[in-house]
Write an enzyme that holds these catalytic residues in place. Structure first.
Site, PDB file in Angstrom:
ATOM      1  N   GLU A  35       0.844  -1.197   0.000  1.00 42.26           N
ATOM      2  CA  GLU A  35       0.000   0.000   0.000  1.00 42.26           C
ATOM      3  C   GLU A  35       0.878   1.245   0.000  1.00 42.26           C
ATOM      4  O   GLU A  35       1.853   1.322   0.749  1.00 42.26           O
ATOM      5  CB  GLU A  35      -0.876  -0.026   1.264  1.00 42.26           C
ATOM      6  CG  GLU A  35      -2.247   0.556   1.075  1.00 42.26           C
ATOM      7  CD  GLU A  35      -3.092  -0.254   0.089  1.00 42.26           C
ATOM      8  OE1 GLU A  35      -3.192   0.178  -1.073  1.00 42.26           O
ATOM      9  OE2 GLU A  35      -3.645  -1.290   0.467  1.00 42.26           O
ATOM     10  N   HIS A  36       0.547   2.195  -0.855  1.00 45.29           N
ATOM     11  CA  HIS A  36       1.301   3.452  -0.995  1.00 45.29           C
ATOM     12  C   HIS A  36       2.717   3.206  -1.528  1.00 45.29           C
ATOM     13  O   HIS A  36       3.597   4.052  -1.387  1.00 45.29           O
ATOM     14  CB  HIS A  36       1.362   4.225   0.331  1.00 45.29           C
ATOM     15  CG  HIS A  36       0.034   4.808   0.731  1.00 45.29           C
ATOM     16  ND1 HIS A  36      -0.445   5.989   0.223  1.00 45.29           N
ATOM     17  CD2 HIS A  36      -0.927   4.343   1.572  1.00 45.29           C
ATOM     18  CE1 HIS A  36      -1.647   6.241   0.746  1.00 45.29           C
ATOM     19  NE2 HIS A  36      -1.967   5.245   1.562  1.00 45.29           N
ATOM     20  N   ALA A 124     -15.211   2.125  -0.353  1.00 46.29           N
ATOM     21  CA  ALA A 124     -14.615   0.906   0.200  1.00 46.29           C
ATOM     22  C   ALA A 124     -13.143   0.770  -0.189  1.00 46.29           C
ATOM     23  O   ALA A 124     -12.463  -0.157   0.228  1.00 46.29           O
ATOM     24  CB  ALA A 124     -15.391  -0.317  -0.286  1.00 46.29           C
ATOM     25  N   SER A 127     -11.589   0.897  -5.739  1.00 49.28           N
ATOM     26  CA  SER A 127     -11.282   1.516  -7.038  1.00 49.28           C
ATOM     27  C   SER A 127     -12.412   1.476  -8.045  1.00 49.28           C
ATOM     28  O   SER A 127     -12.229   1.080  -9.193  1.00 49.28           O
ATOM     29  CB  SER A 127     -10.035   0.881  -7.647  1.00 49.28           C
ATOM     30  OG  SER A 127      -8.969   1.163  -6.808  1.00 49.28           O
ATOM     31  N   SER A 128     -13.558   1.949  -7.618  1.00 47.28           N
ATOM     32  CA  SER A 128     -14.662   2.068  -8.575  1.00 47.28           C
ATOM     33  C   SER A 128     -14.299   3.064  -9.669  1.00 47.28           C
ATOM     34  O   SER A 128     -14.725   2.925 -10.811  1.00 47.28           O
ATOM     35  CB  SER A 128     -15.948   2.497  -7.864  1.00 47.28           C
ATOM     36  OG  SER A 128     -15.699   3.632  -7.073  1.00 47.28           O
ATOM     37  N   ASP A 173      -4.405   0.764  -9.616  1.00 48.41           N
ATOM     38  CA  ASP A 173      -5.848   0.510  -9.686  1.00 48.41           C
ATOM     39  C   ASP A 173      -6.289   0.193 -11.109  1.00 48.41           C
ATOM     40  O   ASP A 173      -7.001  -0.778 -11.364  1.00 48.41           O
ATOM     41  CB  ASP A 173      -6.628   1.724  -9.164  1.00 48.41           C
ATOM     42  CG  ASP A 173      -6.299   2.019  -7.711  1.00 48.41           C
ATOM     43  OD1 ASP A 173      -5.623   1.176  -7.077  1.00 48.41           O
ATOM     44  OD2 ASP A 173      -6.698   3.083  -7.220  1.00 48.41           O
ATOM     45  N   TYR A 223      -3.047  12.292   1.054  1.00 45.59           N
ATOM     46  CA  TYR A 223      -2.426  11.477  -0.004  1.00 45.59           C
ATOM     47  C   TYR A 223      -1.352  12.310  -0.700  1.00 45.59           C
ATOM     48  O   TYR A 223      -0.210  11.879  -0.867  1.00 45.59           O
ATOM     49  CB  TYR A 223      -3.503  11.030  -1.007  1.00 45.59           C
ATOM     50  CG  TYR A 223      -2.959  10.286  -2.199  1.00 45.59           C
ATOM     51  CD1 TYR A 223      -2.821   8.898  -2.175  1.00 45.59           C
ATOM     52  CD2 TYR A 223      -2.573  10.956  -3.349  1.00 45.59           C
ATOM     53  CE1 TYR A 223      -2.308   8.205  -3.260  1.00 45.59           C
ATOM     54  CE2 TYR A 223      -2.071  10.281  -4.443  1.00 45.59           C
ATOM     55  CZ  TYR A 223      -1.936   8.902  -4.391  1.00 45.59           C
ATOM     56  OH  TYR A 223      -1.422   8.232  -5.464  1.00 45.59           O
TER      57      TYR A 223
END
Length: 382
Positions: A35-36, A124, A127-128, A173, A223
């Protein structure tokens, strides 16, 4: 893939535009670990899932384009030679951005109509937005025979997000959504944008997501802050990105960075190493080691990178109390969204219930539980 989503957009499209559309399904994604690390040129370990966005698309002969977001019952009409970003946060920026970035490549897109609908839970961290961008670029590529490769398409999706949506995202993503493979996770090198698929046999375990249903307003600014902190440390080290640094390198500049940024850089270096260890664990079918790495990832995200929140930390604590959970961590940008849990199948329902109850008592809020399967990337639905 959700057949009912596809049926919905198809039916609505035919009713509204009186013609048969092309149908595309583009999945959301999870990230097992890493992550990141993506915007630090590092490694990530995402997989496409069986929730996503279904889109129906076809050429238009009305002299303009129409896009309909079925979930929120919102329609826009626009002309291809007058594209500019809408207000921040508007869904149409995803559509405009993709079209504009295709045009920037000197590809000719004609007028079109598109209707889409999704079942990725909002907020959530699945990555919609990447799923939506990919469904649009994939559909337009088919419709107007643009001869774009999947690599071209994900870069177009990413640029749309940078230039129209205003989020300076990495490539993970879009990549995971486009290239996903059933029952596999992708060990992706975000520098070369090449990945190796690893078939995961979860045996008698499964993945479960628990959504905190909170989104703390920090997320976008935080971010960008973290991204620039990483870039500053890389500059001090004289390297392109933190993926090129070791812990020993970082030690050498300890007196040149504030402690908070030192910890952030250290987290990125360690997390990058964890994804490499995770690939080995998956290859060896060693779910215990994978679980331990997932727990370590959360520790780093919470205490070093500081992108967790009370709700996420609490759900991970609940997981630690349960011997049937091999690993749990926050997933995604942070400050809300989901935890991902690797749990024994036979105990998943019971844990979901106890964790939900405890969460409700603690925060007076309801969390949501999702069971997911690893699935195919963006594709045409025949």
């Amino acid at each position: 893939m959700s057949a009912s989503l596809v049926k919905d957009v198809k039916k609505t499209f035919i009713k509204k535009f009186k013609t048969l559309p092309l149908l595309i399904f583009s999945p959301g994604r999870i990230n097992i670990i890493g992550e990141h690390t993506d915007y630090n040129d590092g490694f990530v370990f995402p997989a496409a899932v069986d929730k996503g966005i279904a889109a129906a698309i076809q050429k238009s002969n009305s002299g303009s384009c129409t896009a309909i977001a079925l979930d929120i019952d919102s329609t826009i009409e626009f002309e291809l030679d007058k594209l500019k970003p809408s207000n921040e946060g508007s869904w149409e920026n995803y559509v405009f951005g993709v079209v504009a970035e295709i045009q920037n490549r000197n590809k000719v897109v004609g007028d079109f109509n598109i209707i889409f609908k999704g079942n990725i839970p909002g907020g959530a961290g699945m990555s919609s937005s990447a799923a939506l961008e990919n469904s649009i670029v994939f559909g337009l590529n088919e419709l107007f025979e643009l001869n774009l490769t999947k690599e071209d398409m994900i870069l177009i999706s990413q640029k749309a997000e940078h230039n129209y949506v205003g989020v300076n995202c990495g490539i993970m993503d879009q990549y995971a959504s486009m290239f996903g493979k059933k029952d596999h996770a992708l060990h992706l090198d975000c520098r070369s944008i090449k990945s190796k698929p690893y078939k995961i046999d979860f045996k008698d375990h499964q993945l479960m997501l628990i959504n905190t249903n909170v989104k703390h307003s920090l997320s976008d600014s935080a971010y960008n802050d973290r991204r620039s902190a990483c870039e500053r440390v890389s500059e001090l080290l004289g390297i392109r990105a933190l993926r090129d640094a070791t812990e020993a390198d970082l030690e050498k500049i300890i007196d040149k960075v504030i402690p908070a940024n030192y910890q952030k850089a250290l987290y990125v270096i360690q997390e990058n190493n964890r994804t490499i260890k995770a690939a080995k664990a998956i290859k060896n079918n060693d779910l215990e080691t994978l679980g331990a790495l997932i727990y370590q990832s959360h520790e780093g995200l919470s205490n070093q990178y500081k992108v967790s929140c009370d709700e996420l930390d609490y759900l991970v604590e609940q997981a630690k109390k349960n011997e049937h959970v091999l690993g749990a961590r926050m997933m995604g940008g942070g400050f809300g969204g989901c935890t991902i849990n690797l749990i024994a199948k036979s105990e998943a329902k019971a844990f979901a219930e106890t964790a939900s109850k405890a969460y409700k008592n603690k925060f007076n809020k309801v969390c949501s539980v999702y069971f997911i399967q690893l699935s195919e990337g963006t594709h045409l639905v025949r």
